[in-house]
Write a protein that holds these residues in place. Sequence first.
Motif, PDB file in Angstrom:
ATOM      1  N   VAL A 101     -15.268  -7.668 -33.339  1.00  0.00           N
ATOM      2  CA  VAL A 101     -13.883  -8.040 -33.060  1.00  0.00           C
ATOM      3  C   VAL A 101     -12.988  -7.334 -34.065  1.00  0.00           C
ATOM      4  CG1 VAL A 101     -12.237  -9.942 -32.913  1.00  0.00           C
ATOM      5  CG2 VAL A 101     -14.592 -10.293 -32.195  1.00  0.00           C
ATOM      6  N   PHE A 102     -11.962  -6.663 -33.552  1.00  0.00           N
ATOM      7  CA  PHE A 102     -10.928  -6.069 -34.397  1.00  0.00           C
ATOM      8  C   PHE A 102      -9.611  -6.655 -33.936  1.00  0.00           C
ATOM      9  CE2 PHE A 102      -7.570  -2.942 -34.995  1.00  0.00           C
ATOM     10  CZ  PHE A 102      -7.638  -2.774 -36.361  1.00  0.00           C
ATOM     11  N   CYS A 103      -8.845  -7.247 -34.863  1.00  0.00           N
ATOM     12  CA  CYS A 103      -7.580  -7.843 -34.435  1.00  0.00           C
ATOM     13  C   CYS A 103      -6.515  -7.681 -35.508  1.00  0.00           C
ATOM     14  CB  CYS A 103      -7.759  -9.311 -34.076  1.00  0.00           C
ATOM     15  SG  CYS A 103      -8.278 -10.358 -35.414  1.00  0.00           S
ATOM     16  N   THR A 104      -5.283  -7.645 -35.032  1.00  0.00           N
ATOM     17  CA  THR A 104      -4.114  -7.689 -35.903  1.00  0.00           C
ATOM     18  C   THR A 104      -3.342  -8.936 -35.518  1.00  0.00           C
ATOM     19  OG1 THR A 104      -2.815  -6.367 -34.373  1.00  0.00           O
ATOM     20  CG2 THR A 104      -3.988  -5.189 -36.097  1.00  0.00           C
ATOM     21  N   VAL A 105      -2.896  -9.670 -36.528  1.00  0.00           N
ATOM     22  CA  VAL A 105      -2.198 -10.925 -36.277  1.00  0.00           C
ATOM     23  C   VAL A 105      -1.011 -11.006 -37.206  1.00  0.00           C
ATOM     24  CG1 VAL A 105      -3.717 -12.211 -37.835  1.00  0.00           C
ATOM     25  CG2 VAL A 105      -2.512 -13.429 -36.059  1.00  0.00           C
TER      26      VAL A 105
END
Length: 168
Positions: A101-105
Amino acid sequence: MSGTDTMTPASRTLADLKDLAVSTASMVEAAPKREPKRDALGRSYATGRRKNAIARVWIKPGKGDITVNGRRVGVYFARPVLRMLLAQPFLVTDRYNQFDVFCTVNGGGLSGQAGAVRHGISRALTHFEPDLRGLLKVAGFLTRDSRVVERKKYGKAKARRSFQFSKR
């Protein structure tokens, strides 16, 4: 009204119920099969939201690495409860340690951000494997939690709390 139209529940036979099952099965077959949504790199993308936090999430087959804003999940979400929140969609669908999982928040606090990432992971899983939608829907992970903080009103200490009354 004839006598055959008034069927009591006791007078229904197993054949009637089988006919009903066959008719509903034909309706299910008529529904279009959902296609997986993946980009050129084999990733699925989804957006998750919770309170004021918005998470952009990409998942791809891997060994279970989760990166949030360029940092490992243990560093970004230090509290175990928040990390457990992110693992829930994978545990429900029996896909733990099978996806990277790669995410920006951004926006909100850590709790809202963890909820947004969980919502994004759930939606991305349904894009990657459409058959998982039923499991995630029943678990409640695809529903966007619309509760947000109530705004502060003038003449009040907080959203609803009044200032302390002083008699003298």
